[in-house]
Design a protein around this motif. Structure first.
Motif, PDB file in Angstrom:
ATOM      1  N   SER A  21       0.992  -1.111   0.124  1.00 35.23           N
ATOM      2  CA  SER A  21      -0.060  -0.111   0.120  1.00 35.23           C
ATOM      3  C   SER A  21       0.955   1.283  -0.070  1.00 35.23           C
ATOM      4  CB  SER A  21      -0.919   0.107   1.374  1.00 35.23           C
ATOM      5  OG  SER A  21      -0.347   0.298   2.499  1.00 35.23           O
ATOM      6  N   LEU A  22       0.254   2.241  -0.365  1.00 32.13           N
ATOM      7  CA  LEU A  22       0.905   3.650  -0.394  1.00 32.13           C
ATOM      8  C   LEU A  22       1.177   3.959   1.212  1.00 32.13           C
ATOM      9  CD1 LEU A  22      -1.055   5.766  -2.865  1.00 32.13           C
ATOM     10  CD2 LEU A  22       1.178   4.672  -3.293  1.00 32.13           C
ATOM     11  N   VAL A  23       0.524   3.660   2.180  1.00 30.44           N
ATOM     12  CA  VAL A  23       0.773   3.876   3.495  1.00 30.44           C
ATOM     13  C   VAL A  23       1.999   3.016   3.945  1.00 30.44           C
ATOM     14  CG1 VAL A  23      -0.201   3.602   5.939  1.00 30.44           C
ATOM     15  CG2 VAL A  23      -1.579   4.404   4.013  1.00 30.44           C
ATOM     16  N   GLU A  24       2.183   2.235   3.516  1.00 32.39           N
ATOM     17  CA  GLU A  24       3.546   1.005   3.754  1.00 32.39           C
ATOM     18  C   GLU A  24       4.717   1.744   3.163  1.00 32.39           C
ATOM     19  OE1 GLU A  24       5.305  -3.467   2.956  1.00 32.39           O
ATOM     20  OE2 GLU A  24       3.034  -2.790   2.634  1.00 32.39           O
ATOM     21  N   ALA A  25       4.502   2.292   1.940  1.00 30.79           N
ATOM     22  CA  ALA A  25       5.594   2.883   1.324  1.00 30.79           C
ATOM     23  C   ALA A  25       6.078   4.021   1.863  1.00 30.79           C
ATOM     24  CB  ALA A  25       5.521   3.254  -0.192  1.00 30.79           C
ATOM     25  N   ALA A  26       4.840   5.074   2.425  1.00 29.82           N
ATOM     26  CA  ALA A  26       5.173   6.363   2.956  1.00 29.82           C
ATOM     27  C   ALA A  26       5.796   6.090   4.308  1.00 29.82           C
ATOM     28  CB  ALA A  26       3.898   7.024   3.092  1.00 29.82           C
ATOM     29  N   GLN A  27       5.495   5.035   5.018  1.00 29.23           N
ATOM     30  CA  GLN A  27       5.980   4.609   6.453  1.00 29.23           C
ATOM     31  C   GLN A  27       7.536   4.579   6.431  1.00 29.23           C
ATOM     32  OE1 GLN A  27       3.207   1.917   7.938  1.00 29.23           O
ATOM     33  NE2 GLN A  27       1.692   3.710   8.835  1.00 29.23           N
ATOM     34  N   LEU A  28       7.601   3.718   5.372  1.00 31.96           N
ATOM     35  CA  LEU A  28       9.136   3.225   5.030  1.00 31.96           C
ATOM     36  C   LEU A  28      10.087   4.683   4.894  1.00 31.96           C
ATOM     37  CD1 LEU A  28       8.993  -0.064   2.992  1.00 31.96           C
ATOM     38  CD2 LEU A  28       9.904   0.367   5.303  1.00 31.96           C
ATOM     39  N   MET A  29       9.393   5.389   3.920  1.00 33.17           N
ATOM     40  CA  MET A  29      10.041   6.608   3.533  1.00 33.17           C
ATOM     41  C   MET A  29      10.375   7.474   4.838  1.00 33.17           C
ATOM     42  SD  MET A  29       8.450   7.817   0.167  1.00 33.17           S
ATOM     43  CE  MET A  29       8.142   6.798  -1.386  1.00 33.17           C
ATOM     44  N   ARG A  30       9.558   7.477   5.599  1.00 31.86           N
ATOM     45  CA  ARG A  30       9.472   8.226   6.914  1.00 31.86           C
ATOM     46  C   ARG A  30      10.678   7.771   7.742  1.00 31.86           C
ATOM     47  NH1 ARG A  30       4.456   8.452  10.384  1.00 31.86           N
ATOM     48  NH2 ARG A  30       5.080   6.447  10.712  1.00 31.86           N
ATOM     49  N   ILE A 132      22.210  20.712   1.217  1.00 32.88           N
ATOM     50  CA  ILE A 132      21.082  20.215   1.501  1.00 32.88           C
ATOM     51  C   ILE A 132      21.128  18.742   1.428  1.00 32.88           C
ATOM     52  CG2 ILE A 132      18.503  19.953   0.967  1.00 32.88           C
ATOM     53  CD1 ILE A 132      18.931  23.397  -0.177  1.00 32.88           C
ATOM     54  N   SER A 133      21.681  18.183   0.564  1.00 32.69           N
ATOM     55  CA  SER A 133      21.601  16.779   0.423  1.00 32.69           C
ATOM     56  C   SER A 133      22.429  16.206   1.600  1.00 32.69           C
ATOM     57  CB  SER A 133      22.474  16.457  -0.942  1.00 32.69           C
ATOM     58  OG  SER A 133      21.734  16.836  -1.820  1.00 32.69           O
ATOM     59  N   ARG A 134      23.634  16.619   2.139  1.00 35.64           N
ATOM     60  CA  ARG A 134      24.123  16.304   3.511  1.00 35.64           C
ATOM     61  C   ARG A 134      23.428  16.408   4.767  1.00 35.64           C
ATOM     62  NH1 ARG A 134      28.570  18.343   0.628  1.00 35.64           N
ATOM     63  NH2 ARG A 134      28.306  20.179   1.798  1.00 35.64           N
ATOM     64  N   ALA A 135      22.594  17.544   4.819  1.00 33.72           N
ATOM     65  CA  ALA A 135      21.859  17.784   5.962  1.00 33.72           C
ATOM     66  C   ALA A 135      21.093  16.540   6.608  1.00 33.72           C
ATOM     67  CB  ALA A 135      20.844  19.096   5.900  1.00 33.72           C
ATOM     68  N   GLU A 136      21.103  16.650   7.852  1.00 32.02           N
ATOM     69  CA  GLU A 136      19.848  15.682   8.648  1.00 32.02           C
ATOM     70  C   GLU A 136      18.534  16.040   8.741  1.00 32.02           C
ATOM     71  OE1 GLU A 136      20.675  12.795  10.127  1.00 32.02           O
ATOM     72  OE2 GLU A 136      22.643  13.028   9.471  1.00 32.02           O
ATOM     73  N   PRO A 137      17.782  15.186   8.302  1.00 35.26           N
ATOM     74  CA  PRO A 137      16.137  15.297   8.286  1.00 35.26           C
ATOM     75  C   PRO A 137      15.780  16.206   9.447  1.00 35.26           C
ATOM     76  CG  PRO A 137      16.770  13.027   7.946  1.00 35.26           C
ATOM     77  CD  PRO A 137      17.998  13.715   8.222  1.00 35.26           C
ATOM     78  N   ASP A 138      15.168  17.432   9.209  1.00 35.62           N
ATOM     79  CA  ASP A 138      14.459  18.237  10.174  1.00 35.62           C
ATOM     80  C   ASP A 138      13.279  17.641  10.892  1.00 35.62           C
ATOM     81  OD1 ASP A 138      13.778  20.098  12.139  1.00 35.62           O
ATOM     82  OD2 ASP A 138      14.110  21.732  10.509  1.00 35.62           O
ATOM     83  N   ALA A 139      13.271  16.885  12.027  1.00 36.12           N
ATOM     84  CA  ALA A 139      12.171  16.341  12.571  1.00 36.12           C
ATOM     85  C   ALA A 139      11.096  17.338  12.669  1.00 36.12           C
ATOM     86  CB  ALA A 139      12.471  15.506  13.838  1.00 36.12           C
ATOM     87  N   ARG A 140      11.351  18.657  12.962  1.00 35.15           N
ATOM     88  CA  ARG A 140      10.210  19.510  13.147  1.00 35.15           C
ATOM     89  C   ARG A 140       9.393  19.584  11.657  1.00 35.15           C
ATOM     90  NH1 ARG A 140      13.089  24.767  14.052  1.00 35.15           N
ATOM     91  NH2 ARG A 140      14.461  23.712  12.712  1.00 35.15           N
ATOM     92  N   HIS A 141       9.808  19.640  10.812  1.00 36.93           N
ATOM     93  CA  HIS A 141       9.128  19.576   9.598  1.00 36.93           C
ATOM     94  C   HIS A 141       8.639  18.304   8.985  1.00 36.93           C
ATOM     95  CE1 HIS A 141      11.372  23.354   9.693  1.00 36.93           C
ATOM     96  NE2 HIS A 141      10.300  23.780   9.583  1.00 36.93           N
ATOM     97  N   GLY A 142       9.064  17.192   9.706  1.00 35.84           N
ATOM     98  CA  GLY A 142       8.271  15.852   9.384  1.00 35.84           C
ATOM     99  C   GLY A 142       9.299  15.313   8.051  1.00 35.84           C
ATOM    100  N   THR A 143      10.291  15.725   7.946  1.00 35.66           N
ATOM    101  CA  THR A 143      11.197  15.172   6.760  1.00 35.66           C
ATOM    102  C   THR A 143      12.411  14.430   7.477  1.00 35.66           C
ATOM    103  OG1 THR A 143      12.537  17.339   6.720  1.00 35.66           O
ATOM    104  CG2 THR A 143      10.582  17.117   5.217  1.00 35.66           C
TER     105      THR A 143
END
Length: 143
Positions: A21-30, A132-143
């Motif tokens: 499902s798309l949800v499964e894929a989105a959760q993996l991405m997150r 930007i590519s090297r930066a850690e994801p910013d948890a405040r913005h959900g990425t």
């Protein structure tokens, strides 16, 4: 610039089956802090799904992300490169087909991904895109 794709690619891939499902894929991405997954049917790469695909091809169309499979939303038959391909070949494919990432496949198996960010880091490590590519994801913005 690096000579071969293996020198710039991000090793390893996250793959899902076409019926996931798309949800499964989105959760993996997150959880993996990535913006794409490879769609694999057995050992064959049959597509690539990006976070943008989920947004534009599914959510914006009002489809239920639990009821829709990644195989119906992904980009099928993606362009691919091999680790031993010249970086220039990856750049040419990206430019000619306006894609931002390419699965790297060796002996039929996905082994990595090469992205615009990977190329920016290799070509111009001081560029904004490389930073930007090297930066850690910013948890405040959900990425």
């Amino acid at each position: 610039m690096a000579e071969y794709v293996r020198d710039v690619m991000t090793p390893g891939v996250v793959a899902v089956r076409p019926d996931a499902s798309l949800v499964e894929a989105a959760q993996l991405m997150r959880t993996q802090h990535i913006g794409d997954v490879v769609i694999a049917d057995g050992q064959d790469v049959v597509g690539v799904l990006t976070d943008r695909d989920i947004t534009v091809r599914a959510v914006a169309e009002g489809v239920d992300p639990l009821a829709v499979s990644v195989g119906t939303v992904c980009t099928p038959d993606p362009l691919m490169v091999a680790p031993d391909d010249p970086v220039s070949a990856a750049v040419t494919l990206m430019r000619e087909h306006a894609v931002r990432r390419l699965p790297v496949v060796e002996n039929g198996l996905p082994v990595g991904m090469v992205t615009l960010g990977d190329l920016a880091e290799a070509e111009d490590p001081g560029s904004a895109l490389a930073d930007i590519s090297r930066a850690e994801p910013d948890a405040r913005h959900g990425t």
